[in-house]
Each structure stands twice: as structure tokens, then as C-alpha cells.
Design an enzyme around this catalytic site. Structure first.
Site, mmCIF file in Angstrom:
data_model
loop_
_atom_site.group_PDB
_atom_site.id
_atom_site.type_symbol
_atom_site.label_atom_id
_atom_site.label_comp_id
_atom_site.label_asym_id
_atom_site.label_seq_id
_atom_site.Cartn_x
_atom_site.Cartn_y
_atom_site.Cartn_z
ATOM 1 N N ASP A 65 24.368 26.836 38.459
ATOM 2 C CA ASP A 65 24.883 25.254 38.383
ATOM 3 C C ASP A 65 23.911 24.281 38.454
ATOM 4 O OD1 ASP A 65 27.298 26.195 37.138
ATOM 5 O OD2 ASP A 65 28.242 26.808 39.332
ATOM 6 N N ARG B 87 31.700 21.955 53.122
ATOM 7 C CA ARG B 87 31.700 20.906 52.026
ATOM 8 C C ARG B 87 31.586 19.477 52.769
ATOM 9 N NH1 ARG B 87 29.303 24.427 49.646
ATOM 10 N NH2 ARG B 87 30.196 25.236 47.844
ATOM 11 N N ASP C 28 35.600 22.250 45.349
ATOM 12 C CA ASP C 28 34.720 21.692 45.815
ATOM 13 C C ASP C 28 34.334 20.409 45.443
ATOM 14 O OD1 ASP C 28 34.080 23.806 47.723
ATOM 15 O OD2 ASP C 28 32.684 24.998 46.143
ATOM 16 N N SER D 265 29.727 34.469 41.603
ATOM 17 C CA SER D 265 29.568 33.364 41.969
ATOM 18 C C SER D 265 29.913 32.987 43.627
ATOM 19 C CB SER D 265 30.566 32.016 41.487
ATOM 20 O OG SER D 265 30.354 30.827 42.390
HETATM 21 N N1 ARG Z 1 37.902 29.166 47.115
HETATM 22 C C1 ARG Z 1 37.282 28.915 48.154
HETATM 23 C C2 ARG Z 1 37.541 27.630 48.715
HETATM 24 O O1 ARG Z 1 37.901 26.710 47.848
HETATM 25 C C3 ARG Z 1 36.090 29.261 48.046
HETATM 26 C C4 ARG Z 1 35.083 28.653 46.959
HETATM 27 C C5 ARG Z 1 33.860 28.935 47.048
HETATM 28 N N2 ARG Z 1 33.007 28.431 46.100
HETATM 29 C C6 ARG Z 1 32.034 28.742 45.368
HETATM 30 N N3 ARG Z 1 31.280 28.191 44.311
HETATM 31 N N4 ARG Z 1 31.782 30.168 45.039
HETATM 32 O O2 ARG Z 1 37.217 27.266 49.695
#
Ligand code: ARG
Length: 422
Positions: free
Chosen positions: A15, A94, A123, A172
């Protein structure tokens, strides 16, 4: 002529790699600066990010936020924080990443901030909750241009972008000190059992077992088996030791902020150990009333942290209670690691609320001047209102069974009885 620069939250994954030419071509930026924030992801990932940035020919910064992130993980321990069984690694990381990038951008005088998150995940919301508090323009190319992973893969191949290596793009993956998440590919089908190969931090649970002791001071983990460790080292130590026993795997259905339900796989050995240890120690030192109310406070903390709103006034207020109770969470907990599980087996504290003398079967006195016989009055009153209610039901012949089996015709009679009161 101005020279417009955009700072891109850069991991070196598909990405964010694809975002580099797009920010130049579609958004007309003169320069893209990649910023990778170290929140304890494996060194190989940081190196890969640096190599990818070099191959793309962009300026690249690595900012070390590991210490700040570890402190936030310990705040999460103080709040016994999990969201639907997930110990919140990405969610906690984040805001730390976003903050570090915004600070650098302000120092360097960049013009805009960009991330490579999709329009489906959490995110994007977590980054932007931090970034939109500043005056920077915020850009989300993947979301705004509606990109898919397949399109990105093809675009990267056409342009000869450096995207190989790492997890090969099949999944991912997002890792930091606290959790590693694995999404995508066949895992998107909740009926698919994950292959053993998705796991990197945890071994398949085997036959061995071991015990370890974690020491806490005012709710903060400070030592493992008597060895004092700083927060980052302590988490790394427990990730290795508990991971070896397959501790800290979860496979859950997760409700994202936008309402999507997704299947998520996580690894988080240290988090699982520390959460179990902390809760065990709270059980020893907090009163029943504190423990009961704290569950509500903890739940709210975890949900708000999941939303990336760790800097909100609500979290600060909740932490007033969390910190006040944690002030007494000092002591040690011994845990047994065995076959993918961790189980507290012993706990000790100078500020324990537990009194062996009071609870013992062998003591005549309960405590001080209280004796067993004093419980007689309490036992007489216990359940008093339930007995009164039962008597009222019997007096009015209004048992649940009776109303359920009531046939048409007697309904009127029942209604009359209910409305007449007792
Ligand atoms: N679902 C989890 C969260 O919202 C993990 C997200 C992981 N992100 C990723 N780009 N793989 O915190």
C-alpha cells in the site's frame, strides 16, 4: 516556485509503496518523504522499509517511538484492556505513529501528511483523529482513489516498484511490540482454519511447561523472575518465553468501527501473560466494589483505545480511576505456561486485602472480634426480598407457569389481576 513536500507514513509494504508515485503523479507533490515509526516491529521490517525507500529514491526517516509505545501498552495492562479478545496492538500504535510523524512534519515544515490505509479499516480513522487536529492537509490515496490489492500488485509490477520480500503480499501483516495481526487471503473466510505458517511469534503448543514470575509496582510490570527490565525489554522477554509455549494466539470475529465484521488472527504472547498477571494481582489487592466498578471503566477504556482516541478527555478521566486503583497493584504473580495457555498459580502483595485468618477453615474467629455466629443475622436477611416476592406470587396465584399456560379466555382474568395490583 514552491516545492511541496508530503510526509507519508511508510512501512515499505504494498500500500505505502504504491502511494509514492501516486502522490507525485495524482496529487502533484514535488517530493514524498517516507517516515517509518519504530513501535517495536521486527528489525527486518525496518530494514525493508529503508531499502524500499532507497529503491524508490525518496528521503526516508526512522523515528524511534518504542519507549513511548511500551508505556502505552502498560497503560493498557492497567486497564486490563482487550477489545473482543484482541489486546489492541495496532490500535495503540497508530496514535503514537501519527503523533511522531506530525511532530517531524512540523519541525521540517512539510505541507501535507499521507497514509496508505484503505477506506474499510480502522487505521484511517486512528491516523486522522490525530492528524486532523493540526493544519496539515491529510491525504489517503488508497481510499480516495479506490485502489484494490490486485490493482496495486499490477501497478507495482508495471512500474517495477520494489514490493517483494517480507510476507510476500499474501497476507496483510501489522506487527509492533504488543501484537502481530494477520489478515487477508484465505483467512477472510471465517470457516478456514489458519495454516500453522501464519504464526511467527508463537510455536505450535507442545508438551513442555514452565513457570515465571512477574513483579508489579503501582500497576506497572517491572521485573521477570526477579530481573528488573525496562518496559521494552520486559515485553520482548515475555514475547519470547510465552511464545515458545504457544501462548497468545487469538482468532476472532471483530466488529470494526465502520460496522464491518471481519475475521482477525493475532499473536500477542507478552500481552496475554501481563494481562493475566495484572488481573490476578488486582484480585488480591482491590476490594470487591473496586473490581466490579473497574470492569466498566476498563471496558470503556478499551473501546475508546480501539477507536484510536487515547488522547481524549474521556480516557484521561477514566485513567483517574484506573491510576487510583493501580496505586496499590504492587506485588508478584507466578504464572504457568503450558500448552498454549497461561495460568496464574500464585500471587503475593504487601497491600493484600486478603486475610488468611479471616478466610481460614481452621480459625474459630473470622477476624478481630467478629465470630462465625455473627453471620446468623446476615444469613436470616439474605434473599429477604426474593422470599417476599415469592410469597406475593403465591398469594395472588400468579405463577409464571400459570400465565404461560393460560388459554384465550382467561387472559382477561390475568390482566385484571395484574392491573389491580397486590
Ligand atoms: N483489526 C485490527 C485493528 O483494527 C488490526 C488491524 C491491522 N492492520 C493491518 N493493516 N493489517 O486494530
Amino acid at each position: 516556485m514552491t516545492h511541496d513536500r508530503v510526509a507519508l507514513a511508510f512501512s515499505g509494504g504494498l500500500d505505502t509503496t504504491v502511494c509514492v508515485p501516486l502522490l507525485e503523479e495524482e496529487y502533484d507533490y514535488d517530493e514524498v518523504v517516507g517516515v517509518t515509526v519504530d513501535v517495536g516491529q521486527p528489525t527486518a521490517e525496518l530494514e525493508e522499509a529503508a531499502e524500499t525507500a532507497a529503491a524508490l529514491g525518496i528521503e526516508h526517516h526512522v523515528l524511534d517511538a518504542t519507549a513511548a509505545f511500551a508505556e502505552l501498552c502498560f497503560d493498557a495492562v492497567n486497564a486490563n484492556a482487550t477489545y473482543q479478545g484482541y489486546p489492541l496492538g495496532t490500535a495503540l500504535a497508530r496514535p503514537v505513529i501519527a503523533e511522531a510523524i506530525a511532530e517531524l512534519a512540523a519541525e521540517e515544515g512539510y505541507d501535507a501528511l499521507a497514509h496508505g490505509c484503505t477506506g474499510k479499516g480502522n487505521d484511517q480513522l486512528r491516523f486522522e483523529a490525530v492528524w486532523r487536529a493540526s493544519d496539515f492537509e491529510v491525504i489517503a490515496p488508497v481510499r480516495e482513489l479506490g485502489l484494490t490489492r490486485d490493482w496495486e500488485t499490477e501497478f507495482a509490477a508495471d512500474r517495477g516498484l520494489p514490493v517483494e520480500g517480507g510476507d510476500g503480499g499474501r497476507y496483510s501483516v501489522d506487527s509492533n511490540l504488543w501484537t502481530r495481526s494477520v489478515e487477508g487471503s484465505e483467512l477472510e473466510d471465517p470457516s478456514t482454519i489458519p495454516e500453522e505458517s501464519i504464526y511467527e511469534w508463537t510455536q505450535a503448543p507442545g508438551d513442555g511447561a514452565e513457570q515465571l514470575t512477574v513483579a508489579f509496582e503501582a500497576g506497572r510490570p517491572v521485573a521477570v523472575d526477579g530481573e528488573e527490565l525496562d518496559p521494552v525489554a520486559l515485553i520482548e522477554r515475555l514475547n519470547a518465553r510465552a511464545g515458545a509455549h504457544g501462548v497468545g494466539r487469538s482468532d476472532i470475529m471483530e466488529d470494526r468501527m465502520l460496522g464491518l465484521k471481519v475475521r482477525e488472527n493475532y499473536e500477542h504472547p507478552a500481552a496475554t501473560v501481563l494481562l493475566a498477571a495484572h488481573e490476578a494481582l488486582e484480585g488480591l489487592v482491590l476490594t470487591q466494589e473496586e473490581r466490579s466498578f473497574k470492569q466498566q471503566v476498563d471496558q470503556q477504556w478499551a473501546e475508546t483505545a480501539y477507536e484510536g482516541l487515547i488522547a481524549s478527555p474521556l480516557v484521561e478521566a477514566l485513567e483517574g480511576f484506573i491510576d487510583a486503583t493501580n496505586a496499590r497493584v504492587t506485588g508478584t504473580v507466578t504464572l504457568r505456561l503450558e500448552g498454549g495457555t497461561v495460568r496464574p498459580v500464585a500471587r503475593e502483595s504487601e497491600v493484600s486485602v486478603y486475610s488468611e485468618r479471616a478466610a481460614s477453615f481452621d480459625e474459630a474467629d473470622v477476624a478481630g472480634n467478629i465470630t462465625q455466629a455473627d453471620a446468623t443475622g446476615v444469613a436470616k436477611y439474605h434473599g429477604f426480598q426474593s422470599r417476599l416476592a415469592q410469597a406475593a406470587i403465591e398469594r395472588t396465584q400468579l405463577s409464571t407457569a400459570e400465565t404461560e399456560t393460560d388459554e384465550a379466555g382467561t387472559d382477561e382474568e390475568t390482566t385484571r389481576r395484574l392491573t389491580q395490583g397486590g
